[in-house]
Design a protein around this motif. Sequence first.
Motif, PDB file in Angstrom:
ATOM      1  N   GLY A  77       1.001  -1.295  -0.010  1.00  0.00           N
ATOM      2  CA  GLY A  77       0.112  -0.024   0.097  1.00  0.00           C
ATOM      3  C   GLY A  77       1.025   1.303   0.026  1.00  0.00           C
ATOM      4  N   PHE A  78       0.663   2.275   1.055  1.00  0.00           N
ATOM      5  CA  PHE A  78       1.477   3.311   1.038  1.00  0.00           C
ATOM      6  C   PHE A  78       2.184   3.017   2.411  1.00  0.00           C
ATOM      7  CE2 PHE A  78      -0.102   5.675  -2.511  1.00  0.00           C
ATOM      8  CZ  PHE A  78       1.025   5.810  -3.322  1.00  0.00           C
ATOM      9  N   ASN A  79       2.346   1.779   2.975  1.00  0.00           N
ATOM     10  CA  ASN A  79       2.906   1.813   4.284  1.00  0.00           C
ATOM     11  C   ASN A  79       4.642   1.784   3.938  1.00  0.00           C
ATOM     12  OD1 ASN A  79       0.744   1.139   6.319  1.00  0.00           O
ATOM     13  ND2 ASN A  79       0.212  -0.065   4.624  1.00  0.00           N
ATOM     14  N   GLU A  80       5.206   2.997   4.323  1.00  0.00           N
ATOM     15  CA  GLU A  80       6.531   3.111   4.137  1.00  0.00           C
ATOM     16  C   GLU A  80       7.381   2.546   5.073  1.00  0.00           C
ATOM     17  OE1 GLU A  80       7.582   4.190   1.078  1.00  0.00           O
ATOM     18  OE2 GLU A  80       6.524   5.697   0.313  1.00  0.00           O
ATOM     19  N   PRO A 121       1.743  13.862  -5.475  1.00  0.00           N
ATOM     20  CA  PRO A 121       1.223  14.363  -4.372  1.00  0.00           C
ATOM     21  C   PRO A 121       2.374  14.041  -3.280  1.00  0.00           C
ATOM     22  CG  PRO A 121      -0.381  13.231  -5.326  1.00  0.00           C
ATOM     23  CD  PRO A 121       0.645  13.287  -6.296  1.00  0.00           C
ATOM     24  N   LYS A 122       2.299  14.400  -2.146  1.00  0.00           N
ATOM     25  CA  LYS A 122       3.355  14.056  -1.021  1.00  0.00           C
ATOM     26  C   LYS A 122       2.875  13.435  -0.061  1.00  0.00           C
ATOM     27  CE  LYS A 122       6.125  18.188  -1.850  1.00  0.00           C
ATOM     28  NZ  LYS A 122       6.974  19.613  -1.501  1.00  0.00           N
ATOM     29  N   GLN A 123       1.447  13.160   0.149  1.00  0.00           N
ATOM     30  CA  GLN A 123       0.679  12.481   1.138  1.00  0.00           C
ATOM     31  C   GLN A 123      -0.262  11.577   0.494  1.00  0.00           C
ATOM     32  OE1 GLN A 123      -0.759  15.647   3.801  1.00  0.00           O
ATOM     33  NE2 GLN A 123       0.594  14.957   5.371  1.00  0.00           N
ATOM     34  N   ALA A 124      -0.657  10.499   1.201  1.00  0.00           N
ATOM     35  CA  ALA A 124      -1.692   9.694   0.807  1.00  0.00           C
ATOM     36  C   ALA A 124      -2.273   8.827   2.154  1.00  0.00           C
ATOM     37  CB  ALA A 124      -1.003   8.393  -0.160  1.00  0.00           C
ATOM     38  N   ILE A 125      -3.490   8.562   1.768  1.00  0.00           N
ATOM     39  CA  ILE A 125      -4.189   7.998   2.914  1.00  0.00           C
ATOM     40  C   ILE A 125      -4.032   6.373   2.548  1.00  0.00           C
ATOM     41  CG2 ILE A 125      -6.508   7.543   3.853  1.00  0.00           C
ATOM     42  CD1 ILE A 125      -7.291  10.002   3.232  1.00  0.00           C
ATOM     43  N   THR A 126      -3.521   5.209   3.320  1.00  0.00           N
ATOM     44  CA  THR A 126      -3.485   4.205   3.333  1.00  0.00           C
ATOM     45  C   THR A 126      -3.945   3.359   4.388  1.00  0.00           C
ATOM     46  OG1 THR A 126      -1.949   2.655   2.770  1.00  0.00           O
ATOM     47  CG2 THR A 126      -1.216   4.163   4.448  1.00  0.00           C
ATOM     48  N   MET A 127      -4.186   2.105   4.055  1.00  0.00           N
ATOM     49  CA  MET A 127      -4.720   1.131   4.817  1.00  0.00           C
ATOM     50  C   MET A 127      -3.721   0.650   5.837  1.00  0.00           C
ATOM     51  SD  MET A 127      -6.558  -2.606   3.735  1.00  0.00           S
ATOM     52  CE  MET A 127      -7.856  -1.583   2.724  1.00  0.00           C
ATOM     53  N   GLY A 128      -3.638   0.407   6.963  1.00  0.00           N
ATOM     54  CA  GLY A 128      -2.673  -0.192   7.731  1.00  0.00           C
ATOM     55  C   GLY A 128      -2.371  -1.319   7.614  1.00  0.00           C
ATOM     56  N   GLY A 147       8.457   2.216  12.852  1.00  0.00           N
ATOM     57  CA  GLY A 147       7.235   1.597  13.124  1.00  0.00           C
ATOM     58  C   GLY A 147       6.248   1.692  12.168  1.00  0.00           C
ATOM     59  N   LEU A 148       5.178   0.970  12.285  1.00  0.00           N
ATOM     60  CA  LEU A 148       4.100   0.890  11.326  1.00  0.00           C
ATOM     61  C   LEU A 148       2.736   1.253  11.963  1.00  0.00           C
ATOM     62  CD1 LEU A 148       5.199  -1.876   9.019  1.00  0.00           C
ATOM     63  CD2 LEU A 148       5.384   0.354   8.377  1.00  0.00           C
ATOM     64  N   GLU A 149       1.714   1.773  11.386  1.00  0.00           N
ATOM     65  CA  GLU A 149       0.334   2.134  11.917  1.00  0.00           C
ATOM     66  C   GLU A 149      -0.337   0.898  11.644  1.00  0.00           C
ATOM     67  OE1 GLU A 149      -0.745   4.661  13.603  1.00  0.00           O
ATOM     68  OE2 GLU A 149       0.729   6.243  13.198  1.00  0.00           O
ATOM     69  N   ARG A 150      -1.303   0.526  12.471  1.00  0.00           N
ATOM     70  CA  ARG A 150      -2.087  -0.624  12.561  1.00  0.00           C
ATOM     71  C   ARG A 150      -3.283  -0.207  11.360  1.00  0.00           C
ATOM     72  NH1 ARG A 150      -3.317  -5.233  14.980  1.00  0.00           N
ATOM     73  NH2 ARG A 150      -5.423  -6.061  15.041  1.00  0.00           N
ATOM     74  N   GLY A 151      -3.974   0.842  11.683  1.00  0.00           N
ATOM     75  CA  GLY A 151      -5.032   1.206  11.018  1.00  0.00           C
ATOM     76  C   GLY A 151      -4.900   2.088   9.919  1.00  0.00           C
ATOM     77  N   THR A 152      -6.003   2.523   9.010  1.00  0.00           N
ATOM     78  CA  THR A 152      -5.772   3.301   8.173  1.00  0.00           C
ATOM     79  C   THR A 152      -5.255   4.841   8.616  1.00  0.00           C
ATOM     80  OG1 THR A 152      -7.952   2.483   7.066  1.00  0.00           O
ATOM     81  CG2 THR A 152      -7.106   4.522   6.312  1.00  0.00           C
ATOM     82  N   HIS A 153      -4.302   5.278   8.019  1.00  0.00           N
ATOM     83  CA  HIS A 153      -3.887   6.558   8.332  1.00  0.00           C
ATOM     84  C   HIS A 153      -3.423   7.382   7.273  1.00  0.00           C
ATOM     85  CE1 HIS A 153      -0.694   3.524   7.680  1.00  0.00           C
ATOM     86  NE2 HIS A 153       0.071   4.459   7.570  1.00  0.00           N
ATOM     87  N   VAL A 154      -2.936   8.717   7.654  1.00  0.00           N
ATOM     88  CA  VAL A 154      -2.055   9.462   6.572  1.00  0.00           C
ATOM     89  C   VAL A 154      -0.698   9.355   6.544  1.00  0.00           C
ATOM     90  CG1 VAL A 154      -1.941  11.945   5.882  1.00  0.00           C
ATOM     91  CG2 VAL A 154      -3.949  11.486   6.808  1.00  0.00           C
ATOM     92  N   VAL A 155      -0.115   9.309   5.468  1.00  0.00           N
ATOM     93  CA  VAL A 155       1.213   8.912   5.297  1.00  0.00           C
ATOM     94  C   VAL A 155       2.057  10.015   4.465  1.00  0.00           C
ATOM     95  CG1 VAL A 155       1.069   7.254   3.505  1.00  0.00           C
ATOM     96  CG2 VAL A 155       3.241   7.248   4.974  1.00  0.00           C
TER      97      VAL A 155
END
Length: 253
Positions: free
Chosen positions: A140-143, A176-183, A147-155
């Motif tokens: 996804g956009f989990n970079e 874009p410099k940001q995205a919303i991604t499922m965690g 640490g990593l976010e568990r839920g949907t978050h802004v990255v």
Amino acid sequence: MDIRIFDSHEALDKAASEVMVELARSKERPVFGLATGGTPVGIYQALIQVFSEERLSLKHALAFNLDEYVGLPPSHSQSYAYYMLQHLFGHVDMPPDQRHIPDGMARDPHQECLRYDQLLAEAGRIDLQLLGLGHNGHIGFNEPGRGLERGTHVVSLQEETREANARFFSEMEEVPKQAITMGMGTILQARMILLVVKGKDKADVLSSALTGPITTELPASLLQTHPHLLVMADREAGAQLFAQVDLNIIDKA
């Protein structure tokens, strides 16, 4: 972990689509987690072909996309909402209110993350999560990070990710410099994960993700912990796996 290597993209795409078709036919209300980018295009085309031959209906399916860019409206040619309409949703019978994509134009992106997680909770677990693999190991956009976010978050997107996506925009400044991604927590809760990887440029990261240490610095490595991980790769992407691991690698033309 089930790893299958294919000699052609056509065979890979067909096999991946067959996994999705089987779920759609076997469950009354299947929940799909969907991905974007170049990797799934052939898979979606194969799904559309089955649908056009009247051998598939998605009327009762739910779909949740992994991510969306912050600041791009659905009408923008590079938004993932637009991508899904062009490559899948516009060609099958899944009702619009059963297709879910984060709203990149939400006034409050963080509130949008909470709304999306609520929708996911109401739907229950994702039955099949389709994934691609980023060059830096992002899912996804989990970079990569400490640490990593568990839920949907802004990255905030790493420059490597923005540069990889720049080919889709007129200039780098438009990416874009940001995205919303499922965690990653939500992704790993899926009953089954289908990871599809293509190209020799992904060989190193795929090998590291499947055979190296599990670390948040390589988000894809967390997939090793999933009990039902199916990996489909072309021969170039999977080249290093033959020498490094003794897994269920299937050579399929």
